[in-house]
Design an enzyme around this catalytic site. Structure first.
Site, short mmCIF file in Angstrom:
data_model
loop_
_atom_site.label_atom_id
_atom_site.label_comp_id
_atom_site.label_asym_id
_atom_site.label_seq_id
_atom_site.Cartn_x
_atom_site.Cartn_y
_atom_site.Cartn_z
CB CYS A 138 -0.91 -0.01 1.22
SG CYS A 138 -2.02 1.39 1.23
CG ASN A 203 -0.69 -2.81 -3.22
OD1 ASN A 203 -1.49 -1.94 -3.54
ND2 ASN A 203 -0.80 -3.51 -2.11
CB THR A 204 -1.96 0.98 -6.12
OG1 THR A 204 -1.69 1.23 -4.74
CG2 THR A 204 -3.26 0.22 -6.24
CB CYS A 346 -4.62 1.25 -46.95
SG CYS A 346 -4.19 2.99 -46.75
CB CYS A 349 -6.28 7.70 -41.89
SG CYS A 349 -4.98 6.70 -41.17
CB CYS A 352 1.20 4.68 -41.54
SG CYS A 352 0.58 4.87 -43.22
CB CYS A 356 6.91 6.63 -40.94
SG CYS A 356 8.49 5.87 -41.36
CB CYS A 381 11.02 0.07 -43.70
SG CYS A 381 10.21 -0.80 -42.34
#
Ligand SMILES: Cc1cc2nc3c(=O)[nH]c(=O)nc-3n(C[C@H](O)[C@H](O)[C@H](O)COP(=O)(O)OP(=O)(O)OC[C@H]3O[C@@H](n4cnc5c(N)ncnc54)[C@H](O)[C@@H]3O)c2cc1C
Ligand SMILES: Cc1cc2nc3c(=O)[nH]c(=O)nc-3n(C[C@H](O)[C@H](O)[C@H](O)COP(=O)(O)O)c2cc1C
Ligand code: SF4
Ligand code: SF4
Ligand code: SF4
Lengths: 435, 454
Positions: A138, A203-204, A346, A349, A352, A356, A381
């Site tokens: 905790c 735990n958190t 594709c 949009c 990509c 890139c 690439c």
């Protein structure tokens, strides 16, 4: 049908889904409802010494939400149980008696003094509970009093307290670890050294959810002031998975049973934890967001997944992915991946391309013959997977691995199929020279 | 809400009559066709936008609004920023959000069409941002450049003229707008369907537009009657013509003077100006001739006023209609019957009143429209003509080059006269859309400014 039952340290439960020690397991009323809904086990909300703690009567929670107000992260400043020890013990005994087939583990947090542990352990043992979990995690409130994460951050304390627990009780001991530490292997090793039967994590995580920009007060706040809380929910899963894997593959702790915790909301999350070595999984946030019935969907999904893959039992795939977790220095630098865009999928949009172009390797076109057109320039690439990770259309961009004999047009080198990692790479000044 | 009490039998009153529906029914029928998004809906819809690079929706917007930016700003809870993006590109972005045929423009090219047939609701989001801004304009979006000392005359206070005036004012020029009507707005005020622009939005928007300063509108001033083009050219540094289309195409058959035979645009103008819609007379059986936006708007509004039967008749098939598929559907769900492949042959009347129309059935023969010889008659007490409008050049006392009956210009809007620009419907080769009129006005203003500063 796949057998979902689990045997964790000899603690049996009809499925590996346990509720983590937290509000869902705060009292008999909740736990009975959880068992009715189908949960395999619970770790009872952490017990402490009397007089019991008091919680703030202001906001305990705050969330990070996705667009459709789906909870991604939950922050809390709740303390351990705020009910008396006697009431908790009485309820635990009754629940265990009425639900013998379910796992009932009791979470504990008392001061770091032998006397305190010596006093509480027999009382817990008397309830008939299946085991104990030591809350060394905790991160708020309790840690200011030298407990919880304050113990979990000092391996020597972990070992010491674990040893007391083994010494003064016959119950299996699970040590719950805090993620608020630089290297999770040290506390795990300490737990093992102290004789722990298992670890559970995470735990958190220490967190502040935000700031109210109108009042300029941090949030959540109680009467104009706030304190950091503990963060959990889907957002913490990747952090927890890494910590689980580190313990699973550390030669010093390998084989130590693990109960996985952190952001489990779906059967898939659970299966991933199991594949990285966990014997059970624990859930808090998903129950706090959706209620106990969510377990039915987790059970259904896990069971169908196991049937499809031909896994008869949890053990059949438990730990399967652990050997794939390695160190960066052992990754094959001769392996070459290239992104490929499926032009039929594709939707153009352009994300990509700009990702890139602006932040990776300028390897995706924007136009072809004056038309919007997105295509990977293989010669640029580097196979970084950024485009794959941000394309809104599933499976539209994929990675293909070059086969031996193929040429990497970026470097002009022919793929040989050899394996070479950093440890022997010529650019590494510290390379291991082989004969 | 209780069902309003209709006058018994009013729907069935023969001939042309007002009050076919109770005032409450009428009011209800003419509320927002597409209710605005609430903040939660707007946020969710905004999150659907992929923030495309080089976004196709921007390309498809005649005014080139940076759609991904304004949507992102809605998602980031910055409606002022969103409104800035919109209004800077399109000063009538509030109206356009309501009336643009988005299915053919931005939304038609949204990448989310591909997989989901469900584009981002750009129009509704644009409306959300502009409405929110107009409701609480936290700060002015525009400031004027230093005064140029130049004065420019604009003829027509429709979207083209208003857009030109606004941009010119922003660039530091002083503008006088001459408008024949008693109110500014052009078809924003007199033409667009009432259910697209309820609650006096057109005038509120103009009021805001004028708040930039430097624009004087003189209503009731008609070119060719009260002022002359040659006079304007003399008195001003430049002139912008945004006169729209003053003429209505005739049916090409004998059109007797009959009560009930009317131009659809006049019917709509009356309806737009009516304080009480139930006082607007409409036929029991209405026939609308034409297949464009005006025809759809006239037909649907006739229906909403309480006409019992409304039929749109178009001489070709559905795909050839200039009303989009979406608008055709809109007509149909509002109870309008659409009949394709029929051309008007004769308007029937008795005692000075329309009684119906005879149509010749047509078909396409190798691209040519021919009549099959078959005819049919539709009984009607109102026949609305909506087969297009035309530019009326009479008010121009200087001769400007025309092209297909409208004013010929270069891409910037400059006419054959060096000091005169034109835009909107009166300019040749356009789409006849509000949004394009706005773009014409904006581009012409930029060109005028450049010419004056050259
Ligand atoms: C019924 C109807 C519905 C429509 N619906 C849509 C729609 O939903 N969406 C859409 O995008 N488009 C729609 N349109 C088209 C759109 O309204 C026009 O393209 C747009 O209004 C053109 O703007 P404008 O400024 O060129 O002309 P107008 O809006 O026609 O404005 C011209 C102005 O010039 C004034 N004027 C004319 N002659 C003179 C003169 N001699 N002296 C002084 N002033 C003069 C007129 O009074 C008028 O105010 C519709 C058109 C009609 C008729
Ligand atoms: C409100 C709240 C109270 C919690 N209290 C305890 C606690 O008393 N003892 C404990 O060991 N963990 C406690 N936790 C941590 C959870 O048991 C769990 O480790 C953490 O929430 C991560 O799992 P999740 O992502 O499924 O929520 C608490 C968490 C929350 C949200
Ligand atoms: S991100 Fe995906 S969908 Fe978008 S252009 Fe690239 S490949 Fe196409
Ligand atoms: S994998 Fe990386 S370098 Fe290759 S195209 Fe995608 S983003 Fe560019
Ligand atoms: S095309 Fe659609 S998804 Fe892409 S930026 Fe425009 S509105 Fe957003």
């Amino acid at each position: 049908m796949a057998d979902l039952s689990s045997n964790f340290l000899g603690i049996k439960s009809p499925n590996p889904f346990w509720l983590a020690s937290a509000p869902p397991t705060d009292k008999e009323y909740n736990v009975v409802r959880a068992f009715e809904a189908g949960w395999g086990g619970v770790v009872w909300k952490t017990l402490g010494e009397d007089p019991h703690v008091v919680n703030v009567s202001g906001p305990r929670y705050a969330t990070l939400m996705g667009p459709d107000r789906r909870v991604q992260g939950l922050n809390n400043i709740e303390l351990i149980t705020d009910r008396s020890l006697a009431i908790n013990l009485e309820e635990i005994a009754r629940v265990k008696r009425n639900w013998p087939d379910r796992a009932v583990v009791v979470s504990l947090m008392v001061p770091c003094q032998e006397e305190s542990w010596k006093r509480i352990l027999p009382m817990v043992e008397d309830t008939g509970a299946d085991g104990i979990e030591l809350n060394f995690g905790c991160p708020h409130g309790m840690s200011e009093r030298g407990m919880g994460a304050a113990v979990g951050q000092v391996p020597e304390y972990i070992e010491m307290v674990t040893r007391w627990c083994k010494q003064y009780s016959k119950m299996p001991v699970i040590v719950k670890l805090t993620p608020n530490i630089t290297d999770i292997r040290f506390p795990a090793r300490a737990a093992k050294a102290g004789g722990a039967d298992a670890v559970s994590l995470i735990n958190t995580i220490n967190s502040i959810m935000g700031v109210d920009l109108d009042t300029m007060i941090m949030s959540p706040s109680t009467g104009g002031k706030g304190s950091h809380g503990g963060y959990c929910g889907p957002a913490v899963k990747p952090i927890a998975l890494n910590m689980v894997a580190e313990i699973a593959r550390d030669p010093q702790t390998a084989g130590l049973p693990i109960s996985g915790i952190g952001g489990i909301s779906t059967w898939r999350d659970a299966a991933e934890y199991i594949a990285l070595g966990c014997g059970t999984v624990q859930v808090c946030t998903a129950a706090m967001v959706y209620g106990f019935r969510i377990v039915e969907d987790m059970i259904s999904g896990l069971s169908n997944f196991m049937d499809q893959k031909g896994y008869a039992s949890i053990a059949d795939f438990q730990g399967s992915a652990v050997p794939t977790v390695s160190d960066w220095r052992y990754l094959n630098l001769k392996h070459i991946d290239k992104a490929v865009i499926n032009q039929d999928l594709c939707i153009q949009c352009g994300r990509c391309h700009v990702a890139c172009e602006d932040t990776s390797h300028q390897a995706i076109t924007a136009f072809k013959d004056g038309q919007r057109h997105y295509e990977v320039k293989e010669e640029e690439c580097v196979g970084c997977n950024l485009c794959v990770s941000i394309c809104p259309v599933p499976s539209c961009i994929t990675m293909k691995s070059l086969k031996p004999g193929e040429v990497d047009t970026r470097t002009g080198e022919t793929v040989t199929g050899e394996y070479q990692n950093w440890t022997t790479h010529p650019n590494n000044p510290m390379r291991e020279v082989t004969a | 809400m209780n069902r309003p009490i209709e006058k018994p039998g009013a729907l069935d009153l023969p001939g042309i009559a007002a009050g076919r529906l109770a005032p409450e029914s009428c009011a209800l029928n003419f509320t927002d066709a597409h209710p605005p998004l609430n903040p939660l809906q707007a946020l969710l819809e905004a999150e659907r936008c992929y923030y495309c690079y080089n976004a196709p929706c921007i390309e498809a917007c005649p005014t080139g609004i940076d759609i991904p930016h304004f949507i992102q700003r809605i998602a980031q809870d910055n409606v002022l920023g969103a409104a800035e993006t919109i209004l800077d590109a399109n000063v009538l972005g509030g109206m356009c959000a309501r009336v643009c045929p988005t299915e053919n423009l931005c939304e038609g090219s949204c990448v989310r069409q591909t997989n989901e047939s469900k584009p981002v609701e750009i129009g509704l989001l644009q409306r959300f941002a502009t409405d929110a801004y107009f409701a609480a304009p936290s700060k002015p979006i525009f400031t004027r450049a230093a005064p140029s000392g130049r004065r420019i005359a604009v003829v027509g206070a429709g979207p083209a003229g208003l857009s030109a005036a606004h941009r010119l004012a922003a660039l530091g020029h002083d503008v006088v707008v001459f408008e024949a009507h008693s109110k500014p707005g052009g078809l924003n005020e007199y033409g667009l369907a009432r259910y697209k622009t309820p609650d006096g939005f057109a005038q509120r928007e103009i009021e805001w537009l004028l708040s930039i300063g430097g624009i004087e509108i003189q209503c009731g001033k008609q070119l060719g009657r009260d002022i002359t083009l040659s006079g304007l050219v003399e008195q001003y540094d430049a002139v912008f013509l945004g006169m729209g289309l003053a003429g209505v195409n005739s049916l090409g058959i004998a059109e007797q003077q009959l009560v009930g035979l009317q131009a659809a645009v006049d019917f709509i103008a009356e309806l737009r100006q009516a304080k009480d819609l139930s006082a607007v007379p409409v036929g029991r059986r209405v026939v609308v001739i034409g297949g464009g936006m005006t025809a759809v708007d006239a037909a649907v509004q006739a229906k909403k006023l309480g006409a019992r039967e409304v039929t749109m008749v178009y001489r070709r098939g559905a795909e050839a209609m200039s009303a989009s598929a979406y608008e055709q559907q809109w007509a149909q769900i509002n109870g309008v019957t659409i009949r394709h492949w029929a051309a008007p042959r004769e308007i029937l009347g008795s005692d000075g009143f329309v009684t119906g129309a005879v149509f010749a059935v047509t078909r396409d023969e190798n691209g040519k429209l021919v009549e099959t010889g078959e005819t049919f008659t539709l009984e009607a007490d109102m026949v609305l003509k909506a087969i297009g409008q035309s530019f009326v050049a009479e008010p121009l006392d200087l001769s400007l080059a025309l092209e297909k009956g409208r004013i010929a210009t270069d891409p910037s809007g400059q006419t054959s006269h060096q000091k005169i620009w034109a835009g909107g419907d009166c300019r040749a080769g356009g789409l006849d859309l509000t949004v394009e009129a706005v773009e014409h006005g904006k581009q012409a203003a930029i060109a005028i400014d450049a010419a004056l500063r050259a």
